[in-house]
Design a protein around this motif. Structure first.
Motif, PDB file in Angstrom:
ATOM      1  N   LEU A  35      21.572  24.336  16.032  1.00 54.75           N
ATOM      2  CA  LEU A  35      20.559  23.830  16.955  1.00 54.75           C
ATOM      3  C   LEU A  35      19.348  24.764  17.013  1.00 54.75           C
ATOM      4  N   THR A  36      19.594  26.043  16.927  1.00 55.11           N
ATOM      5  CA  THR A  36      18.486  27.005  16.922  1.00 55.11           C
ATOM      6  C   THR A  36      17.583  26.784  15.716  1.00 55.11           C
ATOM      7  N   VAL A  37      18.190  26.526  14.561  1.00 54.74           N
ATOM      8  CA  VAL A  37      17.398  26.264  13.351  1.00 54.74           C
ATOM      9  C   VAL A  37      16.480  25.068  13.571  1.00 54.74           C
ATOM     10  N   GLU A  38      16.997  23.990  14.182  1.00 57.99           N
ATOM     11  CA  GLU A  38      16.158  22.812  14.426  1.00 57.99           C
ATOM     12  C   GLU A  38      15.048  23.123  15.424  1.00 57.99           C
ATOM     13  N   CYS A  39      15.359  23.878  16.460  1.00 61.41           N
ATOM     14  CA  CYS A  39      14.330  24.242  17.442  1.00 61.41           C
ATOM     15  C   CYS A  39      13.246  25.105  16.815  1.00 61.41           C
ATOM     16  N   GLU A  40      13.629  25.987  15.912  1.00 56.68           N
ATOM     17  CA  GLU A  40      12.643  26.838  15.241  1.00 56.68           C
ATOM     18  C   GLU A  40      11.717  26.013  14.365  1.00 56.68           C
ATOM     19  N   ARG A  41      12.228  24.937  13.785  1.00 60.00           N
ATOM     20  CA  ARG A  41      11.424  24.080  12.907  1.00 60.00           C
ATOM     21  C   ARG A  41      10.490  23.163  13.674  1.00 60.00           C
ATOM     22  N   THR A  42      10.701  23.025  14.965  1.00 63.04           N
ATOM     23  CA  THR A  42      10.030  22.002  15.767  1.00 63.04           C
ATOM     24  C   THR A  42       8.859  22.583  16.538  1.00 63.04           C
ATOM     25  N   SER A  43       7.743  21.879  16.527  1.00 61.20           N
ATOM     26  CA  SER A  43       6.577  22.287  17.320  1.00 61.20           C
ATOM     27  C   SER A  43       6.633  21.707  18.727  1.00 61.20           C
ATOM     28  N   VAL A  44       6.968  20.410  18.829  1.00 57.76           N
ATOM     29  CA  VAL A  44       7.022  19.742  20.128  1.00 57.76           C
ATOM     30  C   VAL A  44       8.436  19.193  20.330  1.00 57.76           C
ATOM     31  N   THR A  45       9.100  19.682  21.373  1.00 59.05           N
ATOM     32  CA  THR A  45      10.463  19.263  21.686  1.00 59.05           C
ATOM     33  C   THR A  45      10.463  18.509  23.006  1.00 59.05           C
ATOM     34  N   ARG A  46      11.032  17.308  23.000  1.00 57.11           N
ATOM     35  CA  ARG A  46      11.201  16.524  24.231  1.00 57.11           C
ATOM     36  C   ARG A  46      12.683  16.449  24.548  1.00 57.11           C
ATOM     37  N   VAL A  47      13.029  16.723  25.792  1.00 51.01           N
ATOM     38  CA  VAL A  47      14.429  16.809  26.195  1.00 51.01           C
ATOM     39  C   VAL A  47      14.673  15.917  27.405  1.00 51.01           C
ATOM     40  N   TRP A  48      15.797  15.205  27.387  1.00 50.69           N
ATOM     41  CA  TRP A  48      16.279  14.509  28.585  1.00 50.69           C
ATOM     42  C   TRP A  48      17.729  14.910  28.816  1.00 50.69           C
ATOM     43  N   GLU A  49      18.027  15.362  30.033  1.00 51.79           N
ATOM     44  CA  GLU A  49      19.404  15.647  30.422  1.00 51.79           C
ATOM     45  C   GLU A  49      19.660  15.052  31.801  1.00 51.79           C
ATOM     46  N   GLY A  50      20.681  14.220  31.894  1.00 51.87           N
ATOM     47  CA  GLY A  50      20.988  13.582  33.157  1.00 51.87           C
ATOM     48  C   GLY A  50      22.181  14.170  33.880  1.00 51.87           C
ATOM     49  N   ALA A  51      22.978  14.996  33.188  1.00 52.83           N
ATOM     50  CA  ALA A  51      24.210  15.497  33.783  1.00 52.83           C
ATOM     51  C   ALA A  51      24.268  17.011  33.896  1.00 52.83           C
ATOM     52  N   LEU A  52      23.539  17.703  33.027  1.00 53.35           N
ATOM     53  CA  LEU A  52      23.592  19.160  32.983  1.00 53.35           C
ATOM     54  C   LEU A  52      22.205  19.741  32.891  1.00 53.35           C
ATOM     55  N   VAL A  53      22.056  20.987  33.313  1.00 52.58           N
ATOM     56  CA  VAL A  53      20.822  21.720  33.042  1.00 52.58           C
ATOM     57  C   VAL A  53      20.750  21.936  31.528  1.00 52.58           C
ATOM     58  N   PRO A  54      19.631  21.656  30.885  1.00 52.81           N
ATOM     59  CA  PRO A  54      19.542  21.819  29.426  1.00 52.81           C
ATOM     60  C   PRO A  54      19.836  23.262  28.998  1.00 52.81           C
ATOM     61  N   GLY A  55      20.489  23.399  27.851  1.00 48.96           N
ATOM     62  CA  GLY A  55      20.846  24.724  27.352  1.00 48.96           C
ATOM     63  C   GLY A  55      19.670  25.664  27.247  1.00 48.96           C
ATOM     64  N   LEU A  56      18.503  25.117  26.962  1.00 49.16           N
ATOM     65  CA  LEU A  56      17.302  25.930  26.812  1.00 49.16           C
ATOM     66  C   LEU A  56      16.936  26.660  28.099  1.00 49.16           C
ATOM     67  N   LEU A  57      17.421  26.165  29.239  1.00 48.82           N
ATOM     68  CA  LEU A  57      17.052  26.734  30.537  1.00 48.82           C
ATOM     69  C   LEU A  57      18.257  27.279  31.294  1.00 48.82           C
ATOM     70  N   GLN A  58      19.412  27.345  30.665  1.00 49.48           N
ATOM     71  CA  GLN A  58      20.621  27.790  31.351  1.00 49.48           C
ATOM     72  C   GLN A  58      20.663  29.303  31.522  1.00 49.48           C
ATOM     73  N   THR A  59      21.252  29.742  32.625  1.00 50.37           N
ATOM     74  CA  THR A  59      21.595  31.148  32.764  1.00 50.37           C
ATOM     75  C   THR A  59      22.862  31.405  31.949  1.00 50.37           C
ATOM     76  N   ALA A  60      23.133  32.666  31.679  1.00 56.45           N
ATOM     77  CA  ALA A  60      24.330  33.007  30.910  1.00 56.45           C
ATOM     78  C   ALA A  60      25.598  32.577  31.649  1.00 56.45           C
ATOM     79  N   ASP A  61      25.642  32.778  32.964  1.00 53.32           N
ATOM     80  CA  ASP A  61      26.838  32.418  33.719  1.00 53.32           C
ATOM     81  C   ASP A  61      27.061  30.912  33.733  1.00 53.32           C
ATOM     82  N   TYR A  62      25.985  30.152  33.903  1.00 51.28           N
ATOM     83  CA  TYR A  62      26.101  28.695  33.886  1.00 51.28           C
ATOM     84  C   TYR A  62      26.584  28.242  32.507  1.00 51.28           C
ATOM     85  N   ALA A  63      25.970  28.760  31.445  1.00 51.43           N
ATOM     86  CA  ALA A  63      26.364  28.397  30.082  1.00 51.43           C
ATOM     87  C   ALA A  63      27.831  28.727  29.837  1.00 51.43           C
TER      88      ALA A  63
END
Length: 280
Positions: free
Chosen positions: A101-129
């Motif tokens: 997933l990191t490889v795909e994020c590195e390749r991407t200029s504009v990322t759109r995210v929708w999460e309805g059940a969890l805080v997205p991994g990109l914004l998680q704290t270590a403890d939450y993750a």
């Protein structure tokens, strides 16, 4: 399992059966030659089991058609790229999935995210993750590499500070209230969301419960530029790169975006979720 995936698996099975019968072998004879059970041959031919690339090479050799191995592998790759089962992806643990997933994020200029059940991994704290990975290790009975997976996820967040990147993240209020971790961990996670709103590469929107919705807030997904959609289900991830699918997910994202609020209204929603944690 998606209909497209299953139909592709059935079509591959029919091709395997065709090669076996053309080679004059019964299912029992082929199984004996390969050292497999007859049930494995049957499941592969009827699309009830997904072959590996090694399976396909062995099949081609056993029916004395080694030249078709590349054709069979190409058929498999075509639907592997669409549906990637968690069973296979997690065979070596969660860390390799995070690295991909990191490889795909590195390749991407504009990322759109929708999460309805969890805080997205990109914004998680270590403890939450950590709590999320622990839950999925239990669900999928995968190798326990939780700490490595957490470190990989947190390292990916460095992309938030890379010039030229844009992240447009939408989260349903339900994700901010789901008790998937202890209250003190969730409180720190909500504080983190408030803190990241100042990052110049990030736009964070929250869809409040009271917001009218044109579409149900279904499964989470990520749109990488306009070249790839990664959508999650319980059994697999879908990696979709055809134009029609990408256009569909972009329409879904835009619909949810119209229902979202941004700061300071988003901060107010996060704050009320934070206050709810303190109630007895």
């Amino acid at each position: 399992m998606s209909t497209d995936f299953q139909q592709a698996r059935i079509a591959l099975g029919l091709r395997l059966r065709e090669l076996r019968t053309e080679g004059g072998l019964t299912g029992r004879q082929l199984a004996g030659a390969l050292g497999w059970t007859q049930s494995k041959v049957s499941k592969l031919e009827t699309g009830r089991q997904t072959a590996t690339h090694d399976d396909l090479r062995a099949w081609a050799e056993a029916v004395e058609r080694p030249e078709v191995a590349s054709e069979l592998s190409a058929r498999l790759r075509a639907f592997e790229t669409q549906s990637r089962s968690w069973r296979r992806q997690l065979a070596a643990g969660h860390r390799p999935v995070q690295d991909r997933l990191t490889v795909e994020c590195e390749r991407t200029s504009v990322t759109r995210v929708w999460e309805g059940a969890l805080v997205p991994g990109l914004l998680q704290t270590a403890d939450y993750a950590r709590h999320i990975f622990e839950a999925y290790v239990g669900l999928h009975r995968s190798p326990r590499d939780v700490e490595d997976a957490v470190r990989a996820r947190i390292r990916r967040q460095e992309l938030l500070y890379r010039p030229g990147k844009r992240f447009h993240v939408l989260v349903w209020e339900a994700a901010l209230r789901a008790q998937v971790c202890p209250p003190e961990v969730m409180a720190a996670q909500l504080d983190r969301l408030t803190g990241v709103m100042g990052i110049s590469t990030l736009t964070l929107g929250v869809v409040p419960f009271e917001s009218p919705l044109a579409l149900p807030p279904a499964n989470g997904f990520w749109v990488h530029d306009e070249r790839l959609v990664i959508a999650e289900d319980w059994h697999a991830e879908l990696w979709l790169d055809d134009a029609d699918s990408i256009a569909l997910y972009l329409r879904v994202w835009e619909s949810l975006h119209r229902a979202a609020v941004h700061r300071p209204a988003a901060q107010q929603v996060i704050a009320r979720c934070r206050r709810a944690l303190d109630r007895p």
